[in-house]
Design a protein around this motif. Sequence first.
Motif, mmCIF file in Angstrom:
data_model
loop_
_atom_site.group_PDB
_atom_site.id
_atom_site.type_symbol
_atom_site.label_atom_id
_atom_site.label_comp_id
_atom_site.label_asym_id
_atom_site.label_seq_id
_atom_site.Cartn_x
_atom_site.Cartn_y
_atom_site.Cartn_z
ATOM 1 N N UNK A 172 0.808 -1.213 0.000
ATOM 2 C CA UNK A 172 0.000 0.000 0.000
ATOM 3 C C UNK A 172 0.847 1.273 0.000
ATOM 4 N N UNK A 173 2.143 1.158 0.313
ATOM 5 C CA UNK A 173 2.995 2.347 0.360
ATOM 6 C C UNK A 173 4.067 2.350 -0.727
ATOM 7 N N UNK A 174 3.865 1.527 -1.744
ATOM 8 C CA UNK A 174 4.771 1.618 -2.887
ATOM 9 C C UNK A 174 4.571 2.969 -3.563
ATOM 10 N N UNK A 175 5.671 3.668 -3.907
ATOM 11 C CA UNK A 175 5.522 4.984 -4.557
ATOM 12 C C UNK A 175 4.766 4.869 -5.879
ATOM 13 N N UNK A 176 3.723 5.625 -6.027
ATOM 14 C CA UNK A 176 2.897 5.567 -7.240
ATOM 15 C C UNK A 176 3.099 6.829 -8.073
ATOM 16 N N UNK A 177 2.214 7.035 -9.043
ATOM 17 C CA UNK A 177 2.282 8.201 -9.921
ATOM 18 C C UNK A 177 3.627 8.250 -10.639
ATOM 19 N N UNK A 178 3.935 7.158 -11.362
ATOM 20 C CA UNK A 178 5.218 7.052 -12.044
ATOM 21 C C UNK A 178 5.148 7.654 -13.437
ATOM 22 N N UNK A 179 6.241 8.256 -13.902
ATOM 23 C CA UNK A 179 6.295 8.726 -15.288
ATOM 24 C C UNK A 179 6.210 7.560 -16.260
ATOM 25 N N UNK A 203 17.749 3.919 -15.017
ATOM 26 C CA UNK A 203 17.350 5.089 -14.223
ATOM 27 C C UNK A 203 16.433 4.756 -13.048
ATOM 28 N N UNK A 204 16.447 3.527 -12.594
ATOM 29 C CA UNK A 204 15.522 3.122 -11.539
ATOM 30 C C UNK A 204 15.991 3.481 -10.130
ATOM 31 N N UNK A 205 17.276 3.275 -9.841
ATOM 32 C CA UNK A 205 17.735 3.210 -8.450
ATOM 33 C C UNK A 205 17.521 4.516 -7.682
ATOM 34 N N UNK A 206 18.079 5.604 -8.197
ATOM 35 C CA UNK A 206 17.955 6.875 -7.490
ATOM 36 C C UNK A 206 16.520 7.362 -7.495
ATOM 37 N N UNK A 207 15.813 7.131 -8.586
ATOM 38 C CA UNK A 207 14.429 7.582 -8.688
ATOM 39 C C UNK A 207 13.590 7.011 -7.555
ATOM 40 N N UNK A 208 13.630 5.702 -7.372
ATOM 41 C CA UNK A 208 12.789 5.100 -6.339
ATOM 42 C C UNK A 208 13.276 5.438 -4.938
ATOM 43 N N UNK A 209 14.582 5.533 -4.759
ATOM 44 C CA UNK A 209 15.104 5.929 -3.446
ATOM 45 C C UNK A 209 14.596 7.320 -3.066
ATOM 46 N N UNK A 210 14.619 8.247 -4.009
ATOM 47 C CA UNK A 210 14.128 9.599 -3.742
ATOM 48 C C UNK A 210 12.606 9.616 -3.517
ATOM 49 N N UNK A 211 11.886 8.790 -4.265
ATOM 50 C CA UNK A 211 10.442 8.703 -4.050
ATOM 51 C C UNK A 211 10.135 8.222 -2.632
ATOM 52 N N UNK A 212 10.907 7.235 -2.176
ATOM 53 C CA UNK A 212 10.718 6.728 -0.807
ATOM 54 C C UNK A 212 10.974 7.834 0.203
ATOM 55 N N UNK A 255 10.780 11.024 -0.248
ATOM 56 C CA UNK A 255 9.758 12.059 -0.347
ATOM 57 C C UNK A 255 8.469 11.666 0.358
ATOM 58 N N UNK A 256 8.246 10.358 0.547
ATOM 59 C CA UNK A 256 7.065 9.923 1.290
ATOM 60 C C UNK A 256 7.416 9.599 2.752
ATOM 61 N N UNK A 257 8.511 10.192 3.211
ATOM 62 C CA UNK A 257 8.955 10.105 4.608
ATOM 63 C C UNK A 257 9.400 8.700 5.000
ATOM 64 N N UNK A 258 9.972 7.985 4.038
ATOM 65 C CA UNK A 258 10.510 6.669 4.319
ATOM 66 C C UNK A 258 12.023 6.656 4.171
ATOM 67 N N UNK A 259 12.605 5.501 4.402
ATOM 68 C CA UNK A 259 14.038 5.297 4.265
ATOM 69 C C UNK A 259 14.305 4.084 3.378
ATOM 70 N N UNK A 260 15.453 4.100 2.719
ATOM 71 C CA UNK A 260 15.921 2.920 1.998
ATOM 72 C C UNK A 260 16.863 2.184 2.944
ATOM 73 N N UNK A 261 16.519 0.946 3.292
ATOM 74 C CA UNK A 261 17.262 0.191 4.296
ATOM 75 C C UNK A 261 17.902 -1.053 3.689
ATOM 76 N N UNK A 262 19.124 -1.325 4.121
ATOM 77 C CA UNK A 262 19.823 -2.553 3.737
ATOM 78 C C UNK A 262 19.901 -3.455 4.961
ATOM 79 N N UNK A 263 19.369 -4.665 4.834
ATOM 80 C CA UNK A 263 19.457 -5.647 5.920
ATOM 81 C C UNK A 263 20.656 -6.552 5.629
ATOM 82 N N UNK A 264 21.662 -6.554 6.491
ATOM 83 C CA UNK A 264 22.884 -7.308 6.186
ATOM 84 C C UNK A 264 22.673 -8.811 6.037
#
Length: 276
Positions: free
Chosen positions: A173-180, A187-196, A198-207
Amino acid sequence: MKLTVSMACYDDYDGVFFTVQSLRMHHKLPADTEFLVLDNSPKGDHLEATKHFLSAVPNSRWIHVEDRQSSFVKYDAFKHATGDVVLGLDCHVLLETGFIDRLLEWWEANQGSRNQLTGPLVYNCLKSRSTHMNPVWRGQDFGTWGTDEVGVKGTEPFEIHMQGMGCFSFWREHFPTNLPNFQGFGAEEWFFAEKVRKQRGQVLCHPAMGWMHRFCWPKRSYPSCNDARIKNYYRGWLHLYKTLEHPMVQQMTQHWLTTIPQSRLDELIQEVILSP
């Protein structure tokens, strides 16, 4: 909490087969786990084999995406998934032991999170791993592989700039929507990280959520075009930053001018502006 495992494919029956079967044989999946395969090859030789294979996999769906051929087809999964959590994989990714356990454990404790949860890329030697991508241009891509030497030795997820999108998970339910209208590849990586973010989330790496990606194979079946890649970057970054004058967009423009003439770059930018 229900899990959906999704992947896009383009003439890659082998990739789909081994990724799905490795998950089913080597990981403890919930009984109601859903498999989605988004096949965007128009008339490929692998269509029927892939579809036939999935007919033997419980709770699986084969979806033929015919309107475009693009790496961004993988995100169509969020239109079809029924799981609370969607684990998106490239169709030639293998997960290390314990990945699914840690994934489900984290999402169970963080239901409804706006974060993106991923893990480190594991290399063929099974020792080296990249926890993230650094926000630096190299060649045709924004992002260079890097390793957080402290975080990778820990047990808890840590924040990163971005990670390769061959493996990612979101609360559906919180996947970033309204995609171009992205086309082709890149061009995926930075785009989705920034979208996250912008919706007050974080990009997390689980070791403890390592994943291996097949980067090399004898014959590349997927069509790739540099013009489409450049336009994807402008589509994405203008969507994020709204203006060509934004420092990130200006930095990108200076980068592309080292690879193509100003006149051609202006044409591609205008094509994006007129038909984003």
